[in-house]
Structure formats: structure tokens, C-alpha cells
Design a protein around this motif. Structure first.
Motif, PDB file in Angstrom:
ATOM      1  N   GLU A 224       1.365  -8.186 -11.886  1.00 17.36           N
ATOM      2  CA  GLU A 224       1.134  -9.209 -13.353  1.00 17.36           C
ATOM      3  C   GLU A 224       0.199  -8.687 -13.730  1.00 17.36           C
ATOM      4  OE1 GLU A 224      -0.121 -12.273 -10.737  1.00 17.36           O
ATOM      5  OE2 GLU A 224       1.612 -13.363 -10.490  1.00 17.36           O
ATOM      6  N   LYS A 225      -0.211  -7.477 -13.570  1.00 14.92           N
ATOM      7  CA  LYS A 225      -1.400  -6.575 -14.716  1.00 14.92           C
ATOM      8  C   LYS A 225      -1.256  -6.031 -15.351  1.00 14.92           C
ATOM      9  CE  LYS A 225      -4.147  -6.794  -9.916  1.00 14.92           C
ATOM     10  NZ  LYS A 225      -5.195  -6.241  -9.352  1.00 14.92           N
ATOM     11  N   ASN A 226      -1.207  -5.819 -16.333  1.00 13.83           N
ATOM     12  CA  ASN A 226      -1.140  -4.514 -17.746  1.00 13.83           C
ATOM     13  C   ASN A 226      -1.691  -3.090 -16.960  1.00 13.83           C
ATOM     14  OD1 ASN A 226       0.154  -6.703 -19.095  1.00 13.83           O
ATOM     15  ND2 ASN A 226      -2.031  -7.149 -19.592  1.00 13.83           N
ATOM     16  N   GLU A 227      -3.266  -3.079 -16.278  1.00 13.81           N
ATOM     17  CA  GLU A 227      -3.431  -1.984 -16.363  1.00 13.81           C
ATOM     18  C   GLU A 227      -3.764  -1.934 -14.411  1.00 13.81           C
ATOM     19  OE1 GLU A 227      -6.328  -0.612 -19.891  1.00 13.81           O
ATOM     20  OE2 GLU A 227      -6.584  -1.913 -18.529  1.00 13.81           O
ATOM     21  N   VAL A 228      -3.647  -1.025 -13.328  1.00 15.09           N
ATOM     22  CA  VAL A 228      -3.874  -0.986 -12.367  1.00 15.09           C
ATOM     23  C   VAL A 228      -5.148  -0.163 -12.113  1.00 15.09           C
ATOM     24  CG1 VAL A 228      -1.428  -1.611 -11.308  1.00 15.09           C
ATOM     25  CG2 VAL A 228      -1.992   0.195 -11.712  1.00 15.09           C
ATOM     26  N   GLN A 229      -4.850   0.197 -10.926  1.00 16.67           N
ATOM     27  CA  GLN A 229      -6.533   0.500 -10.671  1.00 16.67           C
ATOM     28  C   GLN A 229      -5.420   1.741  -9.254  1.00 16.67           C
ATOM     29  OE1 GLN A 229      -9.346  -1.474  -8.908  1.00 16.67           O
ATOM     30  NE2 GLN A 229     -10.476  -1.585 -11.704  1.00 16.67           N
ATOM     31  N   PHE A 230      -6.788   3.080  -9.379  1.00 19.72           N
ATOM     32  CA  PHE A 230      -6.291   3.979  -7.817  1.00 19.72           C
ATOM     33  C   PHE A 230      -6.356   3.145  -6.892  1.00 19.72           C
ATOM     34  CE2 PHE A 230      -7.174   6.941  -4.613  1.00 19.72           C
ATOM     35  CZ  PHE A 230      -6.016   8.078  -5.224  1.00 19.72           C
ATOM     36  N   ASP A 231      -7.059   2.506  -6.708  1.00 23.87           N
ATOM     37  CA  ASP A 231      -7.016   1.579  -5.255  1.00 23.87           C
ATOM     38  C   ASP A 231      -5.131   0.293  -4.694  1.00 23.87           C
ATOM     39  OD1 ASP A 231      -9.237   2.060  -4.189  1.00 23.87           O
ATOM     40  OD2 ASP A 231     -10.087   0.585  -4.282  1.00 23.87           O
ATOM     41  N   ASP A 232      -5.036   0.726  -6.058  1.00 20.42           N
ATOM     42  CA  ASP A 232      -3.363  -0.499  -6.434  1.00 20.42           C
ATOM     43  C   ASP A 232      -2.523   0.450  -6.047  1.00 20.42           C
ATOM     44  OD1 ASP A 232      -4.930  -2.858  -7.236  1.00 20.42           O
ATOM     45  OD2 ASP A 232      -4.796  -2.125  -9.054  1.00 20.42           O
ATOM     46  N   ILE A 233      -3.381   1.598  -6.568  1.00 15.75           N
ATOM     47  CA  ILE A 233      -1.519   2.739  -6.662  1.00 15.75           C
ATOM     48  C   ILE A 233      -1.756   3.292  -5.084  1.00 15.75           C
ATOM     49  CG2 ILE A 233      -1.185   4.783  -6.502  1.00 15.75           C
ATOM     50  CD1 ILE A 233      -0.084   2.776  -9.008  1.00 15.75           C
ATOM     51  N   THR A 234      -2.916   3.620  -4.571  1.00 14.22           N
ATOM     52  CA  THR A 234      -2.318   3.652  -3.284  1.00 14.22           C
ATOM     53  C   THR A 234      -1.694   2.787  -2.037  1.00 14.22           C
ATOM     54  OG1 THR A 234      -4.720   4.851  -3.367  1.00 14.22           O
ATOM     55  CG2 THR A 234      -4.218   4.407  -1.485  1.00 14.22           C
ATOM     56  N   LYS A 235      -2.562   1.699  -2.486  1.00 14.27           N
ATOM     57  CA  LYS A 235      -2.050   0.588  -1.435  1.00 14.27           C
ATOM     58  C   LYS A 235      -0.554   0.186  -1.338  1.00 14.27           C
ATOM     59  CE  LYS A 235      -5.907  -2.395  -1.129  1.00 14.27           C
ATOM     60  NZ  LYS A 235      -6.830  -3.402  -1.435  1.00 14.27           N
ATOM     61  N   LEU A 236      -0.269   0.828  -3.528  1.00 13.87           N
ATOM     62  CA  LEU A 236       1.918   0.423  -3.066  1.00 13.87           C
ATOM     63  C   LEU A 236       2.482   1.880  -3.008  1.00 13.87           C
ATOM     64  CD1 LEU A 236       3.531  -0.470  -4.718  1.00 13.87           C
ATOM     65  CD2 LEU A 236       3.058   0.746  -6.347  1.00 13.87           C
ATOM     66  N   SER A 237       2.000   2.551  -2.944  1.00 17.36           N
ATOM     67  CA  SER A 237       2.157   3.663  -1.795  1.00 17.36           C
ATOM     68  C   SER A 237       2.429   3.164  -0.806  1.00 17.36           C
ATOM     69  CB  SER A 237       1.521   4.702  -2.072  1.00 17.36           C
ATOM     70  OG  SER A 237       2.031   6.496  -1.887  1.00 17.36           O
ATOM     71  N   MET A 238       1.209   3.146  -0.155  1.00 13.69           N
ATOM     72  CA  MET A 238       1.355   3.015   1.279  1.00 13.69           C
ATOM     73  C   MET A 238       2.313   1.947   2.043  1.00 13.69           C
ATOM     74  SD  MET A 238      -0.414   5.681   2.161  1.00 13.69           S
ATOM     75  CE  MET A 238      -0.109   5.690   3.715  1.00 13.69           C
ATOM     76  N   GLU A 239       2.203   1.229   1.343  1.00 13.53           N
ATOM     77  CA  GLU A 239       3.978  -0.344   1.478  1.00 13.53           C
ATOM     78  C   GLU A 239       4.812   0.332   1.320  1.00 13.53           C
ATOM     79  OE1 GLU A 239       4.450  -3.761   2.788  1.00 13.53           O
ATOM     80  OE2 GLU A 239       2.726  -2.694   1.898  1.00 13.53           O
ATOM     81  N   VAL A 240       6.103   1.251   0.435  1.00 18.25           N
ATOM     82  CA  VAL A 240       6.490   1.499   0.258  1.00 18.25           C
ATOM     83  C   VAL A 240       6.678   2.988   1.149  1.00 18.25           C
ATOM     84  CG1 VAL A 240       8.036   3.227  -1.829  1.00 18.25           C
ATOM     85  CG2 VAL A 240       6.676   1.229  -2.478  1.00 18.25           C
ATOM     86  N   LEU A 241       5.765   3.844   1.287  1.00 20.55           N
ATOM     87  CA  LEU A 241       6.090   4.463   2.617  1.00 20.55           C
ATOM     88  C   LEU A 241       6.570   3.878   3.965  1.00 20.55           C
ATOM     89  CD1 LEU A 241       3.285   7.797   2.437  1.00 20.55           C
ATOM     90  CD2 LEU A 241       6.053   7.127   1.156  1.00 20.55           C
ATOM     91  N   ARG A 242       6.006   2.607   4.015  1.00 20.84           N
ATOM     92  CA  ARG A 242       6.488   2.134   5.059  1.00 20.84           C
ATOM     93  C   ARG A 242       7.517   1.477   5.466  1.00 20.84           C
ATOM     94  NH1 ARG A 242       0.485   0.189   5.024  1.00 20.84           N
ATOM     95  NH2 ARG A 242      -0.709   1.026   6.232  1.00 20.84           N
ATOM     96  N   THR A 243       8.023   1.020   4.394  1.00 17.87           N
ATOM     97  CA  THR A 243       8.963   0.546   3.998  1.00 17.87           C
ATOM     98  C   THR A 243      10.158   1.510   4.698  1.00 17.87           C
ATOM     99  OG1 THR A 243       8.231  -0.701   2.653  1.00 17.87           O
ATOM    100  CG2 THR A 243      10.726  -0.604   2.829  1.00 17.87           C
ATOM    101  N   MET A 244      10.158   2.727   4.012  1.00 15.73           N
ATOM    102  CA  MET A 244      11.127   3.808   4.743  1.00 15.73           C
ATOM    103  C   MET A 244      11.398   4.517   5.949  1.00 15.73           C
ATOM    104  SD  MET A 244      10.240   6.269   0.644  1.00 15.73           S
ATOM    105  CE  MET A 244      10.538   7.493   1.671  1.00 15.73           C
TER     106      MET A 244
END
Length: 267
Positions: A224-244
């Protein structure tokens, strides 16, 4: 050749050809590196870069010599050429070795044969056969490289999730790549998220899946966002890594660090 001829028929088939080729490549790698390196007969654990070795001129010549021996096995009538019936056996042996279950029709085999029948005389000469064997080796080397990169990437994921120092190093890399896309700002365009993860994958070999990234984007409300912050990217990355790290039953395969350590933000 005797120790490679497993079935002791005086000739070598494709499986024996592969084993002997790896032995030759190992010797070349040892000569170039000046130290012993182990090559396994099969699997992604191959310790040297097969793709690079296959481009080595000496390797190419040695492979051609080995291919000459396998050619003799399939050239039943000793004509110096492989006719359709003989080529069918080549295809069957290759399929068995590569564990390909699909059975080709005679028409499909003939079509495959035409791809290497460079002078279109309806049969495969020794030089044409050598080209076929070389291409098969390159295909298998590429497959092993892909599997090796996947395993290395997955191992790196487990280290990032289970070790605080490794996580901090990963986070620093993530920050560096984030800044490439932020261009001095504290945000990046949401449309750059997949490109950012492609860059991370190129460096770390982490086998990110686009669907997992997209699932994480939606789960964290970033869609829903047009722009994302580094915190968002960090949380997204860790979510994806945990899924793996989860198997098909959704159980985590390894013990990972405390959540507050994993997602802790230190600017």
C-alpha cells in the motif's frame, strides 16, 4: 581406463565417461591450484568450478580423448559412425544417468540427432559425438553450479538467522544496497524492492524467490506504500529468510536467534 570400466566390458559408457572426466578435471585443477582438491563423482558438492575447467583447452582435448572411448561402445558395427539405432542407446544411457524419466519417441531422438549431425548425412561422426558429449558436460556442470549456489545460499541464511554477528554483517550489506537505490534519501521506491533483492542474491547467493518476497510485501502492508524505509526492507528480508528455513509442514528446521536480536535496528 580399466579402473573406470565398471562393468568390465572393455568399453566405457556415459556414466563411466562422466566419472573419468571428473578425474581428469581434478588433475587439471590440482595442477593449476598447486594443491589437492577433491572432486565428487556426482552432486553439487563439486569442489572446483567445473564450468571454468570445461573451457580450459587442455580439458577440452582430454575430454575428446575420453569421448573417443565411449564412442567405441556405441558404434556396434565399427563403421566409425552412429546410426539412428546406435544413437538411441546413447540417448537412453544419458537419460538414465541424468535420471530423466521421460521416454522419447524415435522421431524425437532423430530430431535430437539432427542437432549434432552437422553435415546432415543422417549419422553421427566421432567429431559430432565429441561436441554432443562436451555440451552434455556443460549442461551438467551448470546444473551442479546452480545446486551448489543454492546450498551455499541456504547455509548463509541459517548463519544470518542464528548468529548475531553474521546478522549485523548481513544488515550492513542490506544497508549498502538500499543506499544505492535511495540516492541520498531515507526511502526507496516500492517498485525497486525486487531489484534490491536481486542485488543481494547476486552477492550472497541467497536463493530468494519472487513469490516469497511478494508474499512478505503484502503481509507487512508494504504493497500500500509508494515508498519504503530501510526498516521496512530489513523486516521484509528477515521475514523472507525465516520462510526459507521452513519445511513443508511449516516447522523451523534450525534454532534461530532471539527475535529481538534478529530484528533489532541500530542506526
Amino acid at each position: 581406463m580399466e579402473e573406470t570400466d565398471k562393468n568390465k566390458d572393455g568399453k566405457i559408457d556415459f556414466e563411466e565417461f562422466w566419472a573419468l572426466t571428473l578425474k581428469v578435471l581434478e588433475e587439471i585443477a590440482n595442477e593449476e591450484a598447486g594443491q589437492a582438491k577433491a572432486l565428487r563423482e556426482t552432486g553439487p558438492e563439486v569442489a572446483v568450478d567445473l564450468q571454468a575447467l570445461l573451457e580450459n583447452a587442455k580439458s577440452r582435448k582430454d575430454i575428446e580423448n575420453i569421448a573417443n572411448e565411449t564412442f567405441k561402445k556405441y558404434d556396434k558395427d565399427g563403421s566409425g559412425f552412429l546410426e539412428v539405432g546406435e544413437f538411441i542407446q546413447v540417448v537412453k544411457d544419458v537419460q538414465n544417468f541424468l535420471e530423466i524419466d521421460e521416454e522419447l519417441t524415435e522421431e524425437e531422438v532423430i530430431e535430437a540427432m539432427r542437432n549434432y549431425d552437422f553435415n546432415q548425412d543422417g549419422k553421427i561422426s566421432l567429431s559430432e559425438y565429441q561436441s554432443l558429449m562436451y555440451d552434455l558436460l556443460k549442461m551438467q556442470a551448470a546444473k551442479y553450479a546452480e545446486q551448489r549456489d543454492y546450498l551455499r545460499g541456504r547455509d548463509y541464511v541459517l548463519r544470518v538467522l542464528g548468529d548475531a554477528e553474521e546478522y549485523q554483517r548481513y544488515k550492513a550489506l542490506l544497508k549498502e544496497i538500499f543506499e544505492k537505490y535511495s540516492q541520498g534519501k531515507d526511502v526507496i521506491e516500492r517498485t525497486n524492492i525486487h531489484a534490491l533483492f536481486d542485488d543481494v542474491k547476486a552477492i550472497t547467493r541467497i536463493p530468494f524467490a519472487n513469490y516469497a518476497i511478494e508474499f512478505g510485501i503484502q503481509g507487512l502492508g508494504l504493497g500500500e506504500k509508494n515508498e519504503v524505509q530501510f526498516d521496512d526492507i530489513t523486516k521484509l528480508s528477515m521475514e523472507v529468510l525465516r520462510t526459507m528455513t521452513k519445511d513443508t509442514d511449516g516447522e523451523v528446521e534450525v534454532e534461530i536467534g532471539e527475535p529481538e536480536v534478529i530484528i533489532e535496528d541500530e542506526n
